[in-house]
Design an enzyme around this catalytic site. Structure first.
Site, PDB file in Angstrom:
ATOM      1  N   LYS A 272       0.851  -1.194   0.000  1.00  0.00           N
ATOM      2  CA  LYS A 272       0.000   0.000   0.000  1.00  0.00           C
ATOM      3  C   LYS A 272       0.886   1.242   0.000  1.00  0.00           C
ATOM      4  CE  LYS A 272      -3.033   2.608   3.139  1.00  0.00           C
ATOM      5  NZ  LYS A 272      -3.655   2.624   4.483  1.00  0.00           N
ATOM      6  N   ASP A 277      -2.428  10.574   3.685  1.00  0.00           N
ATOM      7  CA  ASP A 277      -3.824  10.185   3.880  1.00  0.00           C
ATOM      8  C   ASP A 277      -4.533  11.185   4.784  1.00  0.00           C
ATOM      9  OD1 ASP A 277      -6.230   8.910   4.093  1.00  0.00           O
ATOM     10  OD2 ASP A 277      -5.516   7.356   5.466  1.00  0.00           O
ATOM     11  N   LYS A 284     -10.001  12.878   8.584  1.00  0.00           N
ATOM     12  CA  LYS A 284      -9.487  12.502   9.906  1.00  0.00           C
ATOM     13  C   LYS A 284      -9.465  13.716  10.835  1.00  0.00           C
ATOM     14  CE  LYS A 284      -6.134   9.141   8.036  1.00  0.00           C
ATOM     15  NZ  LYS A 284      -6.517   7.912   8.753  1.00  0.00           N
ATOM     16  N   ASP A 295       1.741   6.418   5.566  1.00  0.00           N
ATOM     17  CA  ASP A 295       0.760   5.486   5.018  1.00  0.00           C
ATOM     18  C   ASP A 295       1.237   4.808   3.731  1.00  0.00           C
ATOM     19  OD1 ASP A 295      -1.597   4.276   5.726  1.00  0.00           O
ATOM     20  OD2 ASP A 295      -2.880   5.650   4.618  1.00  0.00           O
ATOM     21  N   ASP A 354     -12.026   7.070   4.304  1.00  0.00           N
ATOM     22  CA  ASP A 354     -10.781   6.855   5.052  1.00  0.00           C
ATOM     23  C   ASP A 354     -10.413   5.375   5.132  1.00  0.00           C
ATOM     24  OD1 ASP A 354      -8.538   7.660   6.455  1.00  0.00           O
ATOM     25  OD2 ASP A 354      -9.533   7.560   8.407  1.00  0.00           O
ATOM     26  N   GLU A 356      -9.411   3.620   2.684  1.00  0.00           N
ATOM     27  CA  GLU A 356      -8.984   3.675   1.282  1.00  0.00           C
ATOM     28  C   GLU A 356      -7.910   2.664   0.924  1.00  0.00           C
ATOM     29  OE1 GLU A 356      -5.544   4.992   3.055  1.00  0.00           O
ATOM     30  OE2 GLU A 356      -7.576   5.538   3.603  1.00  0.00           O
ATOM     31  N   ARG A 358      -7.576  -0.498   1.460  1.00  0.00           N
ATOM     32  CA  ARG A 358      -8.101  -1.749   0.915  1.00  0.00           C
ATOM     33  C   ARG A 358      -8.596  -1.559  -0.519  1.00  0.00           C
ATOM     34  NH1 ARG A 358     -12.135  -1.965   5.834  1.00  0.00           N
ATOM     35  NH2 ARG A 358     -10.330  -0.813   6.617  1.00  0.00           N
TER      36      ARG A 358
END
Length: 508
Positions: A272, A277, A284, A295, A354, A356, A358
């Protein structure tokens, strides 16, 4: 400062080092002290007693002595604990002792540091592996991200600290072989950490993809990079949807290492790569966004594991995939309630922007399964905030419905020190990601909770029949406390693990 390590067959007290580390077991006695410890007019055993140094894990004491009229030597005593039921010392305890020692020498600005390396047989391992591990941990401990500190002058940045790893002459050949591998692995772990620690406006998706290209060119790996336009054209709705709110071009990177072994098996590592993010429209809270440059740690780990494997040359083909984008707010940003279509044709309801990671992994996994004949696939991601509550900061979470592959990865974690803990992965949790308006939804049913497990079930829809392991490194990738060889910031979580998986692949 830069670390330079070398193997020496001299004693730590014979290499003319300014600083020497002495490793002692729990409940040590005077016979455990080095035989050539200089006579400095101090009763060392009494000093250690008064310093309350026990030799237990984490115990440490420092002493400065005068060994010649004009020579001062700095000693660091570090505890290595006691032997277990099998009469072996614990290697992770030794790793942490090394971490303490290296950070001490670094903080004191000593030019040299020497350590008498214990006998590998006392740890139940061979000399090659033992020196590899100690070299890796020395480089990890020495790492410090100080690129943007302007008070450090050029001379200090280029200064070398020399670490002598002192071994028995009979072990020299094996020790040097292990040391060489350790330098490679340590450098790759630290490169991943540097990318993670880099400010997100300076490490955008295109920059990270360019880094991957540079790694491929340097190491002779095959490299393919798809632009955002190509990602959209291929029908990768997960990556494209997450990227929609950013003006930075998303990238999908593939690196390929091919073994020279005929009919070698093929494994895939999928990372990933969210370079920042914000949470998207499901934004967030501010304090949860402060460290979201990390991230992309999964992608950084995959790319740097491939870099090391290109030099270590395991007897298995390894393909690395990195899905890279930002997750930002914008007029075109993906919205809660949207339905997206992935590369394999499945659809998902986006209930929370959020969740995201996956979504981008779904496309990467689908592509890997469709275009390559894989014997296994392992994805690595800072995926869920729930992970820290499941396994704490000292493990990465492992989820899989394939016991054989899960056990391989677990063993590799124990060997490398990059440890994992397996969470339950039964079909009971699968129901949590069902949607009534699409095939699946990107957040789990709150009645089932277990966010780390339900996120893995989302990914399972994209792995086909290929044996698969999911590693959630959200707990272990950044700011891990109380482990001496880490500091603040990135840890390089899963680089050592992925390398070990490939290197041990053909072992039973």
């Amino acid at each position: 400062m830069k670390l330079q390590t070398q193997i020496s067959i001299k004693s730590a007290f014979a290499v003319q080092s300014k600083a020497v580390a002495i490793l002692l077991p729990e409940k040590f006695s005077v016979k455990d002290l080095p035989q050539d410890l200089p006579d400095c007019g101090i009763d060392i055993e009494q000093f250690l007693q008064e310093a309350k140094f026990s030799g237990a894990q984490g115990s440490v004491a420092h002493l400065t002595i005068q060994v010649k009229p004009k020579k001062i030597m700095h000693l660091c005593f570090a505890g290595i604990g006691s032997k277990d039921a099998s009469k072996k010392f614990n290697l992770e305890v030794l790793r942490r002792a090394f971490g303490t020692i290296v950070k001490w020498a670094q903080a004191k600005n000593y030019d040299e540091l020497a350590i008498n390396v214990p006998e590998a047989k006392d740890y139940g391992v061979d000399v090659d592996y033992f020196l590899q591990q100690l070299t890796v941990i020395s480089y990890i401990a020495f790492y410090k991200f100080d690129t943007f500190i302007t008070t450090i002058d050029k001379k200090d940045r280029e200064r070398i600290i020399q670490l002598f790893l002192c071994v028995a002459s009979a072990d020299k050949k094996e020790a040097e072989a292990g040391h060489e591998k350790g330098v490679m692995i340590g450098d790759c772990v630290n490169q991943a950490r540097e990318w993670v620690d880099t400010p997100p406006s300076k490490l955008t998706p295109i920059v990270l993809a360019e880094y991957a290209k540079a790694v491929a060119k340097e190491q002779g790996l095959k490299c393919t990079v798809f632009s955002e336009a190509e990602i959209i054209k291929m029908g990768m709705g997960g990556i494209a949807g997450v990227a929609a709110g950013s003006d930075q071009d998303a990238q999908f990177v593939i690196l390929e290492y091919k073994s020279k072994k005929p009919k070698a098996q093929t494994i895939a590592f999928v990372g990933k790569g969210i370079t920042f993010d914000s949470g998207g429209l499901s934004i967030k809270p501010a304090n949860s966004m402060e460290e979201m440059k990390e991230d992309m740690a999964g992608a950084a780990s995959v790319i740097n594991a491939l870099a090391a494997l290109a030099e270590l040359k395991p007897d298995v083909n390894v393909i690395g995939f990195a899905a890279i984008t930002e997750n930002l707010l914008g007029g075109s940003a993906q919205k809660p309630g949207d339905i997206i279509t992935f590369y394999n044709g499945k659809t998902a309801e986006v209930r929370n922007t959020d969740a995201e990671g996956r979504l981008i992994l779904a496309d990467a996994l689908s592509y890997a399964v469709k275009h390559y004949k894989l014997d296994a696939i392992i994805d690595v991601a800072t995926l869920t905030g729930a992970c820290i509550y499941a396994v704490g900061p000292f493990f990465s979470a492992l989820l899989s419905d394939n016991d054989e592959l899960a056990q391989k990865v677990y063993k590799a974690g124990e060997l490398s020190g990059d440890r994992v803990w397996r969470l339950p992965f039964t079909p009971d949790f699968k129901e949590a990601v069902k949607s009534h308006i699409a095939d699946i939804q990107n957040v789990g049913n709150p009645a089932i909770a277990a966010g780390t497990i339900t996120a893995a079930w989302f990914l399972r829809h994209f792995t086909g029949d290929v044996p698969w392991v999911h590693l959630d490194i959200a707990s272990s990738a950044y700011n891990v406390p109380n482990i001496s060889y880490f500091g603040k910031g990135a840890t390089g979580s899963s680089v050592r693990l992925l390398i070990e998986v490939a290197m041990q692949w053909n072992n039973k």
